[in-house]
Design an enzyme around this catalytic site. Structure first.
Site, PDB file in Angstrom:
ATOM      1  N   GLU A  91      -1.023  -2.053  -6.381  1.00 50.10           N
ATOM      2  CA  GLU A  91      -0.386  -3.145  -5.658  1.00 50.10           C
ATOM      3  C   GLU A  91       0.241  -4.095  -6.682  1.00 50.10           C
ATOM      4  OE1 GLU A  91       1.376  -4.133  -3.200  1.00 50.10           O
ATOM      5  OE2 GLU A  91      -0.250  -3.722  -1.780  1.00 50.10           O
ATOM      6  N   CYS A 106       0.832  -1.216   0.000  1.00 51.06           N
ATOM      7  CA  CYS A 106       0.000   0.000   0.000  1.00 51.06           C
ATOM      8  C   CYS A 106       0.859   1.256   0.000  1.00 51.06           C
ATOM      9  CB  CYS A 106      -0.940   0.009   1.204  1.00 51.06           C
ATOM     10  SG  CYS A 106      -1.936  -1.463   1.370  1.00 51.06           S
TER      11      CYS A 106
END
Length: 241
Positions: free
Chosen positions: A109, A2
């Site tokens: 991601e 993240c």
């Protein structure tokens, strides 16, 4: 994980979508490849004359606690693990009284490919293009090197909470952790400055988080997102499957 987000909404759009207010002239930096230590918008609530006011502010992504000797600690605290946030000295005071939401349009991601040598980036976002609000914490830090009353004497910073990914499904295959999303109802409770039991609020948010994240869409995107110097809407363009 993240470590890259997309946030390109104008201040007026944030105010409208989040039912908040903002200072006149507030500038929210737009970016399609937001990295830690960048400035990001946050939403928080303050009690003014006994009444809660939901406000949009701009904070540095990487929380600097009030007791820090310098702002450099923020480099290591852009994420906070939900499992330990109540115990870590960097975050525990903020969990009690300085909870915020971080609005994003999505995040990137990287998924390991079967050869275990390469990774494929994905853009994770809502299916209808609406904002995703993530559970966060904020802090004010007073710079001892700045003169009293200087415009930049106080630094507002934030962190984003993370949690374990669900045991199966697309998100589980993508990464073992994900940022903690807030439903609209949970956001109201999370931001409430008068709340007395932050641990209970956190448990409530986490109980809803996997279901909220299950509504997201995952699109493979090009490798250009790996370079923070690249910053354009094209980064979000899905690759042909």
């Amino acid at each position: 994980m993240c470590g890259r987000y997309v946030m390109a909404r104008a201040v007026g759009d944030l105010v409208a979508e989040l039912e908040a207010e903002a200072q006149d002239g507030l500038q929210v930096p737009a970016s399609y490849n937001v990295a830690p230590t960048s400035d990001v918008p946050i939403v928080l609530e303050r009690l003014i004359d006994g009444e809660p006011h939901r406000q949009v502010h701009v904070a540095k992504w990487g929380l600097v606690p009030p007791w820090a000797k310098d702002a450099g600690v923020g480099v290591r605290s852009f994420n906070a693990r939900s499992e330990t946030v109540a115990d870590k000295p960097t975050f525990r005071a903020a969990l009690k009284s300085k909870r915020c939401a971080v609005p994003v349009e999505g995040y990137y991601e990287w998924r390991k490919l079967p050869d275990a040598k390469t990774k494929q980036p994905y853009f994770v976002h809502s299916r209808d293009g609406s904002l995703i609000t993530l559970a966060g914490l904020y802090s004010w830090w007073k710079d001892p090197a700045k003169a009293a009353g200087a415009a930049d004497q106080w630094l507002l910073s934030c962190t984003i909470l993370t949690m374990a990914s669900p045991p199966d499904g697309e998100l589980a295959a993508l990464h073992d952790r994900l940022p903690v999303p807030l439903t609209r109802a949970d956001m109201a409770e999370w931001l409430d400055p008068s709340a007395q039991d932050p641990a209970l609020i956190l448990d409530t948010v986490l109980a809803e988080a996997h279901a909220e994240a299950a509504t997201w869409r995952l699109d493979p995107v090009g490798p250009e997102v790996g370079n923070v110097r690249n910053d354009s809407p094209e980064l979000m363009t899905p690759l042909r499957r």
